[in-house]
Design a protein around this motif. Structure first.
Motif, PDB file in Angstrom:
ATOM      1  N   THR A 469      31.390  25.964  35.169  1.00  0.00           N
ATOM      2  CA  THR A 469      32.416  26.780  34.531  1.00  0.00           C
ATOM      3  C   THR A 469      33.754  26.048  34.549  1.00  0.00           C
ATOM      4  O   THR A 469      33.815  24.849  34.785  1.00  0.00           O
ATOM      5  CB  THR A 469      32.518  28.147  35.232  1.00  0.00           C
ATOM      6  OG1 THR A 469      32.860  27.958  36.610  1.00  0.00           O
ATOM      7  CG2 THR A 469      31.203  28.898  35.149  1.00  0.00           C
ATOM      8  N   GLY A 470      34.839  26.774  34.278  1.00  0.00           N
ATOM      9  CA  GLY A 470      36.171  26.196  34.260  1.00  0.00           C
ATOM     10  C   GLY A 470      37.177  27.172  34.819  1.00  0.00           C
ATOM     11  O   GLY A 470      36.861  28.334  35.113  1.00  0.00           O
ATOM     12  N   ALA A 471      38.417  26.710  34.971  1.00  0.00           N
ATOM     13  CA  ALA A 471      39.457  27.551  35.552  1.00  0.00           C
ATOM     14  C   ALA A 471      39.760  28.739  34.646  1.00  0.00           C
ATOM     15  O   ALA A 471      39.905  28.603  33.436  1.00  0.00           O
ATOM     16  CB  ALA A 471      40.718  26.735  35.794  1.00  0.00           C
ATOM     17  N   MET A 472      39.874  29.906  35.273  1.00  0.00           N
ATOM     18  CA  MET A 472      40.213  31.146  34.587  1.00  0.00           C
ATOM     19  C   MET A 472      41.555  31.636  35.105  1.00  0.00           C
ATOM     20  O   MET A 472      41.867  31.502  36.296  1.00  0.00           O
ATOM     21  CB  MET A 472      39.145  32.215  34.837  1.00  0.00           C
ATOM     22  CG  MET A 472      37.720  31.745  34.575  1.00  0.00           C
ATOM     23  SD  MET A 472      37.367  31.469  32.830  1.00  0.00           S
ATOM     24  CE  MET A 472      37.115  33.140  32.262  1.00  0.00           C
ATOM     25  N   ILE A 473      42.347  32.222  34.218  1.00  0.00           N
ATOM     26  CA  ILE A 473      43.598  32.856  34.597  1.00  0.00           C
ATOM     27  C   ILE A 473      43.340  34.355  34.580  1.00  0.00           C
ATOM     28  O   ILE A 473      43.178  34.954  33.518  1.00  0.00           O
ATOM     29  CB  ILE A 473      44.732  32.476  33.644  1.00  0.00           C
ATOM     30  CG1 ILE A 473      44.977  30.949  33.683  1.00  0.00           C
ATOM     31  CG2 ILE A 473      46.004  33.237  33.978  1.00  0.00           C
ATOM     32  CD1 ILE A 473      45.948  30.447  32.641  1.00  0.00           C
ATOM     33  N   GLY A 474      43.250  34.959  35.777  1.00  0.00           N
ATOM     34  CA  GLY A 474      42.798  36.329  35.867  1.00  0.00           C
ATOM     35  C   GLY A 474      43.806  37.273  36.480  1.00  0.00           C
ATOM     36  O   GLY A 474      44.690  36.877  37.247  1.00  0.00           O
ATOM     37  N   LEU A 475      43.667  38.538  36.140  1.00  0.00           N
ATOM     38  CA  LEU A 475      44.389  39.636  36.774  1.00  0.00           C
ATOM     39  C   LEU A 475      43.368  40.407  37.605  1.00  0.00           C
ATOM     40  O   LEU A 475      42.229  40.607  37.171  1.00  0.00           O
ATOM     41  CB  LEU A 475      45.007  40.556  35.730  1.00  0.00           C
ATOM     42  CG  LEU A 475      45.806  39.893  34.602  1.00  0.00           C
ATOM     43  CD1 LEU A 475      46.307  40.947  33.613  1.00  0.00           C
ATOM     44  CD2 LEU A 475      46.957  39.067  35.144  1.00  0.00           C
ATOM     45  N   TYR A 476      43.773  40.854  38.799  1.00  0.00           N
ATOM     46  CA  TYR A 476      42.812  41.528  39.659  1.00  0.00           C
ATOM     47  C   TYR A 476      43.490  42.599  40.495  1.00  0.00           C
ATOM     48  O   TYR A 476      44.722  42.625  40.657  1.00  0.00           O
ATOM     49  CB  TYR A 476      42.118  40.514  40.575  1.00  0.00           C
ATOM     50  CG  TYR A 476      42.997  40.024  41.705  1.00  0.00           C
ATOM     51  CD1 TYR A 476      42.937  40.612  42.961  1.00  0.00           C
ATOM     52  CD2 TYR A 476      43.919  38.999  41.505  1.00  0.00           C
ATOM     53  CE1 TYR A 476      43.762  40.189  43.995  1.00  0.00           C
ATOM     54  CE2 TYR A 476      44.744  38.567  42.529  1.00  0.00           C
ATOM     55  CZ  TYR A 476      44.659  39.169  43.780  1.00  0.00           C
ATOM     56  OH  TYR A 476      45.491  38.760  44.791  1.00  0.00           O
ATOM     57  N   ALA A 477      42.674  43.507  41.035  1.00  0.00           N
ATOM     58  CA  ALA A 477      43.155  44.543  41.942  1.00  0.00           C
ATOM     59  C   ALA A 477      42.103  44.769  43.017  1.00  0.00           C
ATOM     60  O   ALA A 477      40.895  44.691  42.753  1.00  0.00           O
ATOM     61  CB  ALA A 477      43.425  45.839  41.192  1.00  0.00           C
TER      62      ALA A 477
END
Length: 493
Positions: A469-477
Motif C-alpha cells: 500500500t501507500g501513505a494515507m492522510i486520514g482523519l480518525y476518532a
C-alpha cells in the motif's frame, strides 16, 4: 503535448485499462481499504478522474479483520458486448472472482467465483468464448500462467486449467494479460517482484493455447537498472491503443523519496509509457525500454495538476476511503464538517477503527484542519498500516485538553510531544516534503505556530513496513466524537 509521470499519483497500484464508448476506463487495487477497486475514466490517457469503485457493498468482498496488504489484489477491467467486467483476487480468502455491470457509473453485480487458483486474474474474449487466466498452478500442478475457458454467465470452467507460459526466467511471474494484434496472440506479464527488480515481459503465439515464445528483447519495459533515478519498480502493465491507433502501456511504478534513498512512501502509482510494434512483430516500449519522467505525444490537451482537497471539493464516496468494514453510522459527512464517532478501536488494531482517508498524492503538501473533541481523541494521521503511522491529535486529558504528536514505528509507540490547550479544539497542521512530515498547532488567525515535532518519511514506506500500500492522510476518532472543520490540503508539485 508533453505529459509528466505518474499520470495517476498516489497509491493506485496494478492498473488495468480498457476502451469503451469513446473513453478509457482504469481499475486499480485497494487491498484492505473499502470500497474496493478504484475506477477512473479519461479522454486522453493522461488526465484521469476517479468516479467510483467496483466493490461498494460489503457482501461483494470479505474484508473483516484481514491483514494489511491482504484483501483485494490486482484487478483486470474489460469491456465486451456492451458489458464491463472486473476480475480480481481476494488474497485473504484465496478466491478469484469477477463482477459485471452494463452501467459503469452504477452498481456492479454480486461476485461470481472461478475455481482456479493463483492471483492477478485476467479475462480474454474472442468469438463468443471467454478465457480466464491467472498465475498459479494448473490441474497437473505445473506452475506459471494458467488458463481455462469459462462460462461467463456462471464462472464454471469449460476446460481444464492449463499452464500456457512460464515466463522469461524472472521470479514472481504475475499480472498476465492476453491480446490479439493481427495474427499474433501476445501474452504480457510482470516478473521480478513488485520492487526494484520489477519488469514487464512478453511472449507470443498464433494459438490462444500456445506454445508461447519469449520476446528476444525481454524485458520490454523495466527501470531496474536505471539508476540513480527517482522512478523505479515499473511493471504490472496493461496495453491499450489510443484513439489514433498509437500503442501505450499503463503500468505501476513508484518514486523514491530521494535519488540516493531507496524508500518510497506514496505507494505504487500509475505511469504511462508510449509503445510500438516493431518490424519483426514484437512490442517495444519507451525510448529505450524504460519509463521516463515525461514524454511528448500527439494531442493539444494539457495535463491537469493535482486538485486541492477540501470537504467541499471532494466526494466522500469517491475521493475518501475506509479501513476494512466500516460502520457508516459512525460518520456524518457534509461539505462543511466531518463528524466521526470513535469506538475503542485504535489505528494500531487490525480491524475497522473510525477512520476516513485520502491517498497522499505528492511529496510536498500543506494540510490544516480544525479538530475538536468532547471525550477521547481525534486527529489527523499519516498512515501506512497498523504498525507505521504518525498522528497529530486533540485529546481529553483528565479535566483538560491537550494536543499530541504520536510516532508509531514497528513495535515502538511513542508520544513525542503533548502540550496543553485552552479549549477542546485546535487547528492542526502538517507540512510534508520528500524527507519529513512536520507537525504543528496553529492559532485561528495564523499568527502563532507551535511546532510539535517531525517524523521521517522513510519510516512510512514499503521498505520499512512491507506490504503493497501507500501513505494515507486520514482523519480518525477514538473513544468519543471528533469534529473536523476547515479541512484544506494543498500540493506544491
Amino acid at each position: 503535448m508533453k505529459y509528466t509521470n505518474p499520470v495517476i499519483p498516489g497509491f493506485y497500484p496494478d492498473p488495468s485499462v480498457c476502451f469503451a464508448n469513446g473513453k478509457y476506463y482504469l481499475a486499480a487495487s485497494t487491498f484492505q481499504y473499502f470500497p474496493g477497486v478504484a475506477l477512473f475514466e479519461s479522454d486522453d490517457l493522461v488526465n484521469w478522474e476517479q468516479f467510483g469503485y467496483a466493490l461498494t457493498r460489503p457482501e461483494q468482498v470479505m474484508l473483516k479483520n484481514i491483514n494489511s496488504s491482504g484483501g483485494v489484489f490486482a484487478p483486470t477491467i474489460r469491456y465486451n458486448g456492451g458489458r464491463f467486467y472486473m476480475v480480481t483476487t481476494n488474497d485473504t480468502t484465496h478466491e478469484n472472482f469477477y463482477v459485471y455491470t452494463d452501467d459503469i457509473y452504477g452498481e456492479w453485480s454480486d461476485p461470481i467465483t472461478v475455481d482456479q487458483g493463483g492471483i492477478d486474474p485476467s479475462l480474454y474474449f474472442e468469438d463468443g468464448r471467454v478465457y480466464f487466466m491467472s498465475n498459479g498452478s494448473d490441474d497437473e500442478g505445473k506452475g506459471g500462467v494458467v488458463q481455462c475457458e469459462i462460462d461467463i454467465a456462471t464462472g464454471k470452467k469449460l476446460t481444464a486449467s492449463k499452464c500456457i507460459w512460464q515466463g522469461s526466467g524472472g521470479r514472481y511471474l504475475e499480472s498476465p494479460h492476453l491480446y490479439k494484434i493481427g495474427e499474433w496472440y501476445y501474452l504480457m506479464a510482470a516478473e521480478g517482484g513488485t520492487e526494484y527488480g520489477h519488469m514487464i515481459t512478453l511472449s507470443r503465439s498464433k494459438s490462444v493455447w500456445g506454445p508461447f515464445e519469449n520476446c528476444p528483447s525481454n524485458p520490454i519495459l523495466t527501470n531496474r537498472n536505471k539508476a540513480p533515478y527517482i522512478i523505479q519498480g515499473i511493471g504490472h502493465g496493461d496495453l491499450v491503443f489510443d484513439k489514433s491507433g498509437n500503442l501505450f502501456i499503463l503500468s505501476l511504478g513508484f518514486r523514491q523519496i530521494h535519488m540516493w534513498m531507496p524508500y518510497h512512501n506514496l505507494g505504487r502509482e500509475v505511469f504511462l509509457t508510449p509503445a510500438r510494434l516493431t518490424d519483426d512483430g514484437w512490442i517495444a516500449a519507451g525510448l529505450d525500454g524504460t519509463t521516463d519522467e515525461s514524454y511528448e505525444i500527439a494531442g493539444d490537451f494539457a495535463q491537469k495538476p493535482i486538485k486541492e482537497y477540501t470537504f467541499a471539493s471532494t466526494d466522500p464516496g469517491i475521493d475518501w476511503c475506509y479501513l476494512r468494514t466500516p460502520d457508516m453510522a459512525d460518520y456524518t459527512l457534509t461539505k462543511e464538517k466531518y463528524t466521526l464517532r470513535g469506538s475503542s478501536l485504535t489505528l494500531d488494531d487490525v480491524d475497522s477503527p473510525t477512520f476516513i482517508a485520502l491517498r497522499q498524492r505528492g511529496f510536498c503538501f500543506e494540510l490544516c484542519c480544525d479538530v475538536g473533541v468532547t471525550d477521547g481523541e481525534g486527529g489527523i494521521t499519516i498512515y501506512m498500516d497498523e504498525n507505521e503511522h504518525y498522528e497529530i491529535a486533540v485529546r481529553k486529558a483528565a479535566d483538560s485538553y491537550e494536543a499530541i504528536l504520536r510516532l508509531n514505528i514497528g513495535g515502538i509507540k511513542h508520544i513525542q510531544t503533548a502540550i496543553p490547550l485552552e479549549g477542546s479544539k485546535a487547528r492542526l497542521c502538517i507540512e510534508g516534503d520528500n524527507l519529513f512530515y512536520k507537525f504543528a498547532v496553529v492559532s485561528g488567525d495564523g499568527s502563532e505556530r507551535r511546532e510539535l515535532g517531525v517524523g521521517s518519511t522513510k519510516y512510512i514506506t514499503s521498505e520499512v513496513s512491507g506490504g503493497f500500500t501507500g501513505a494515507m492522510i486520514g482523519l480518525y476518532a477514538v473513544n468519543g466524537e471528533a469534529e473536523f472543520e476547515g479541512f484544506a490540503l494543498k500540493y506544491m508539485e
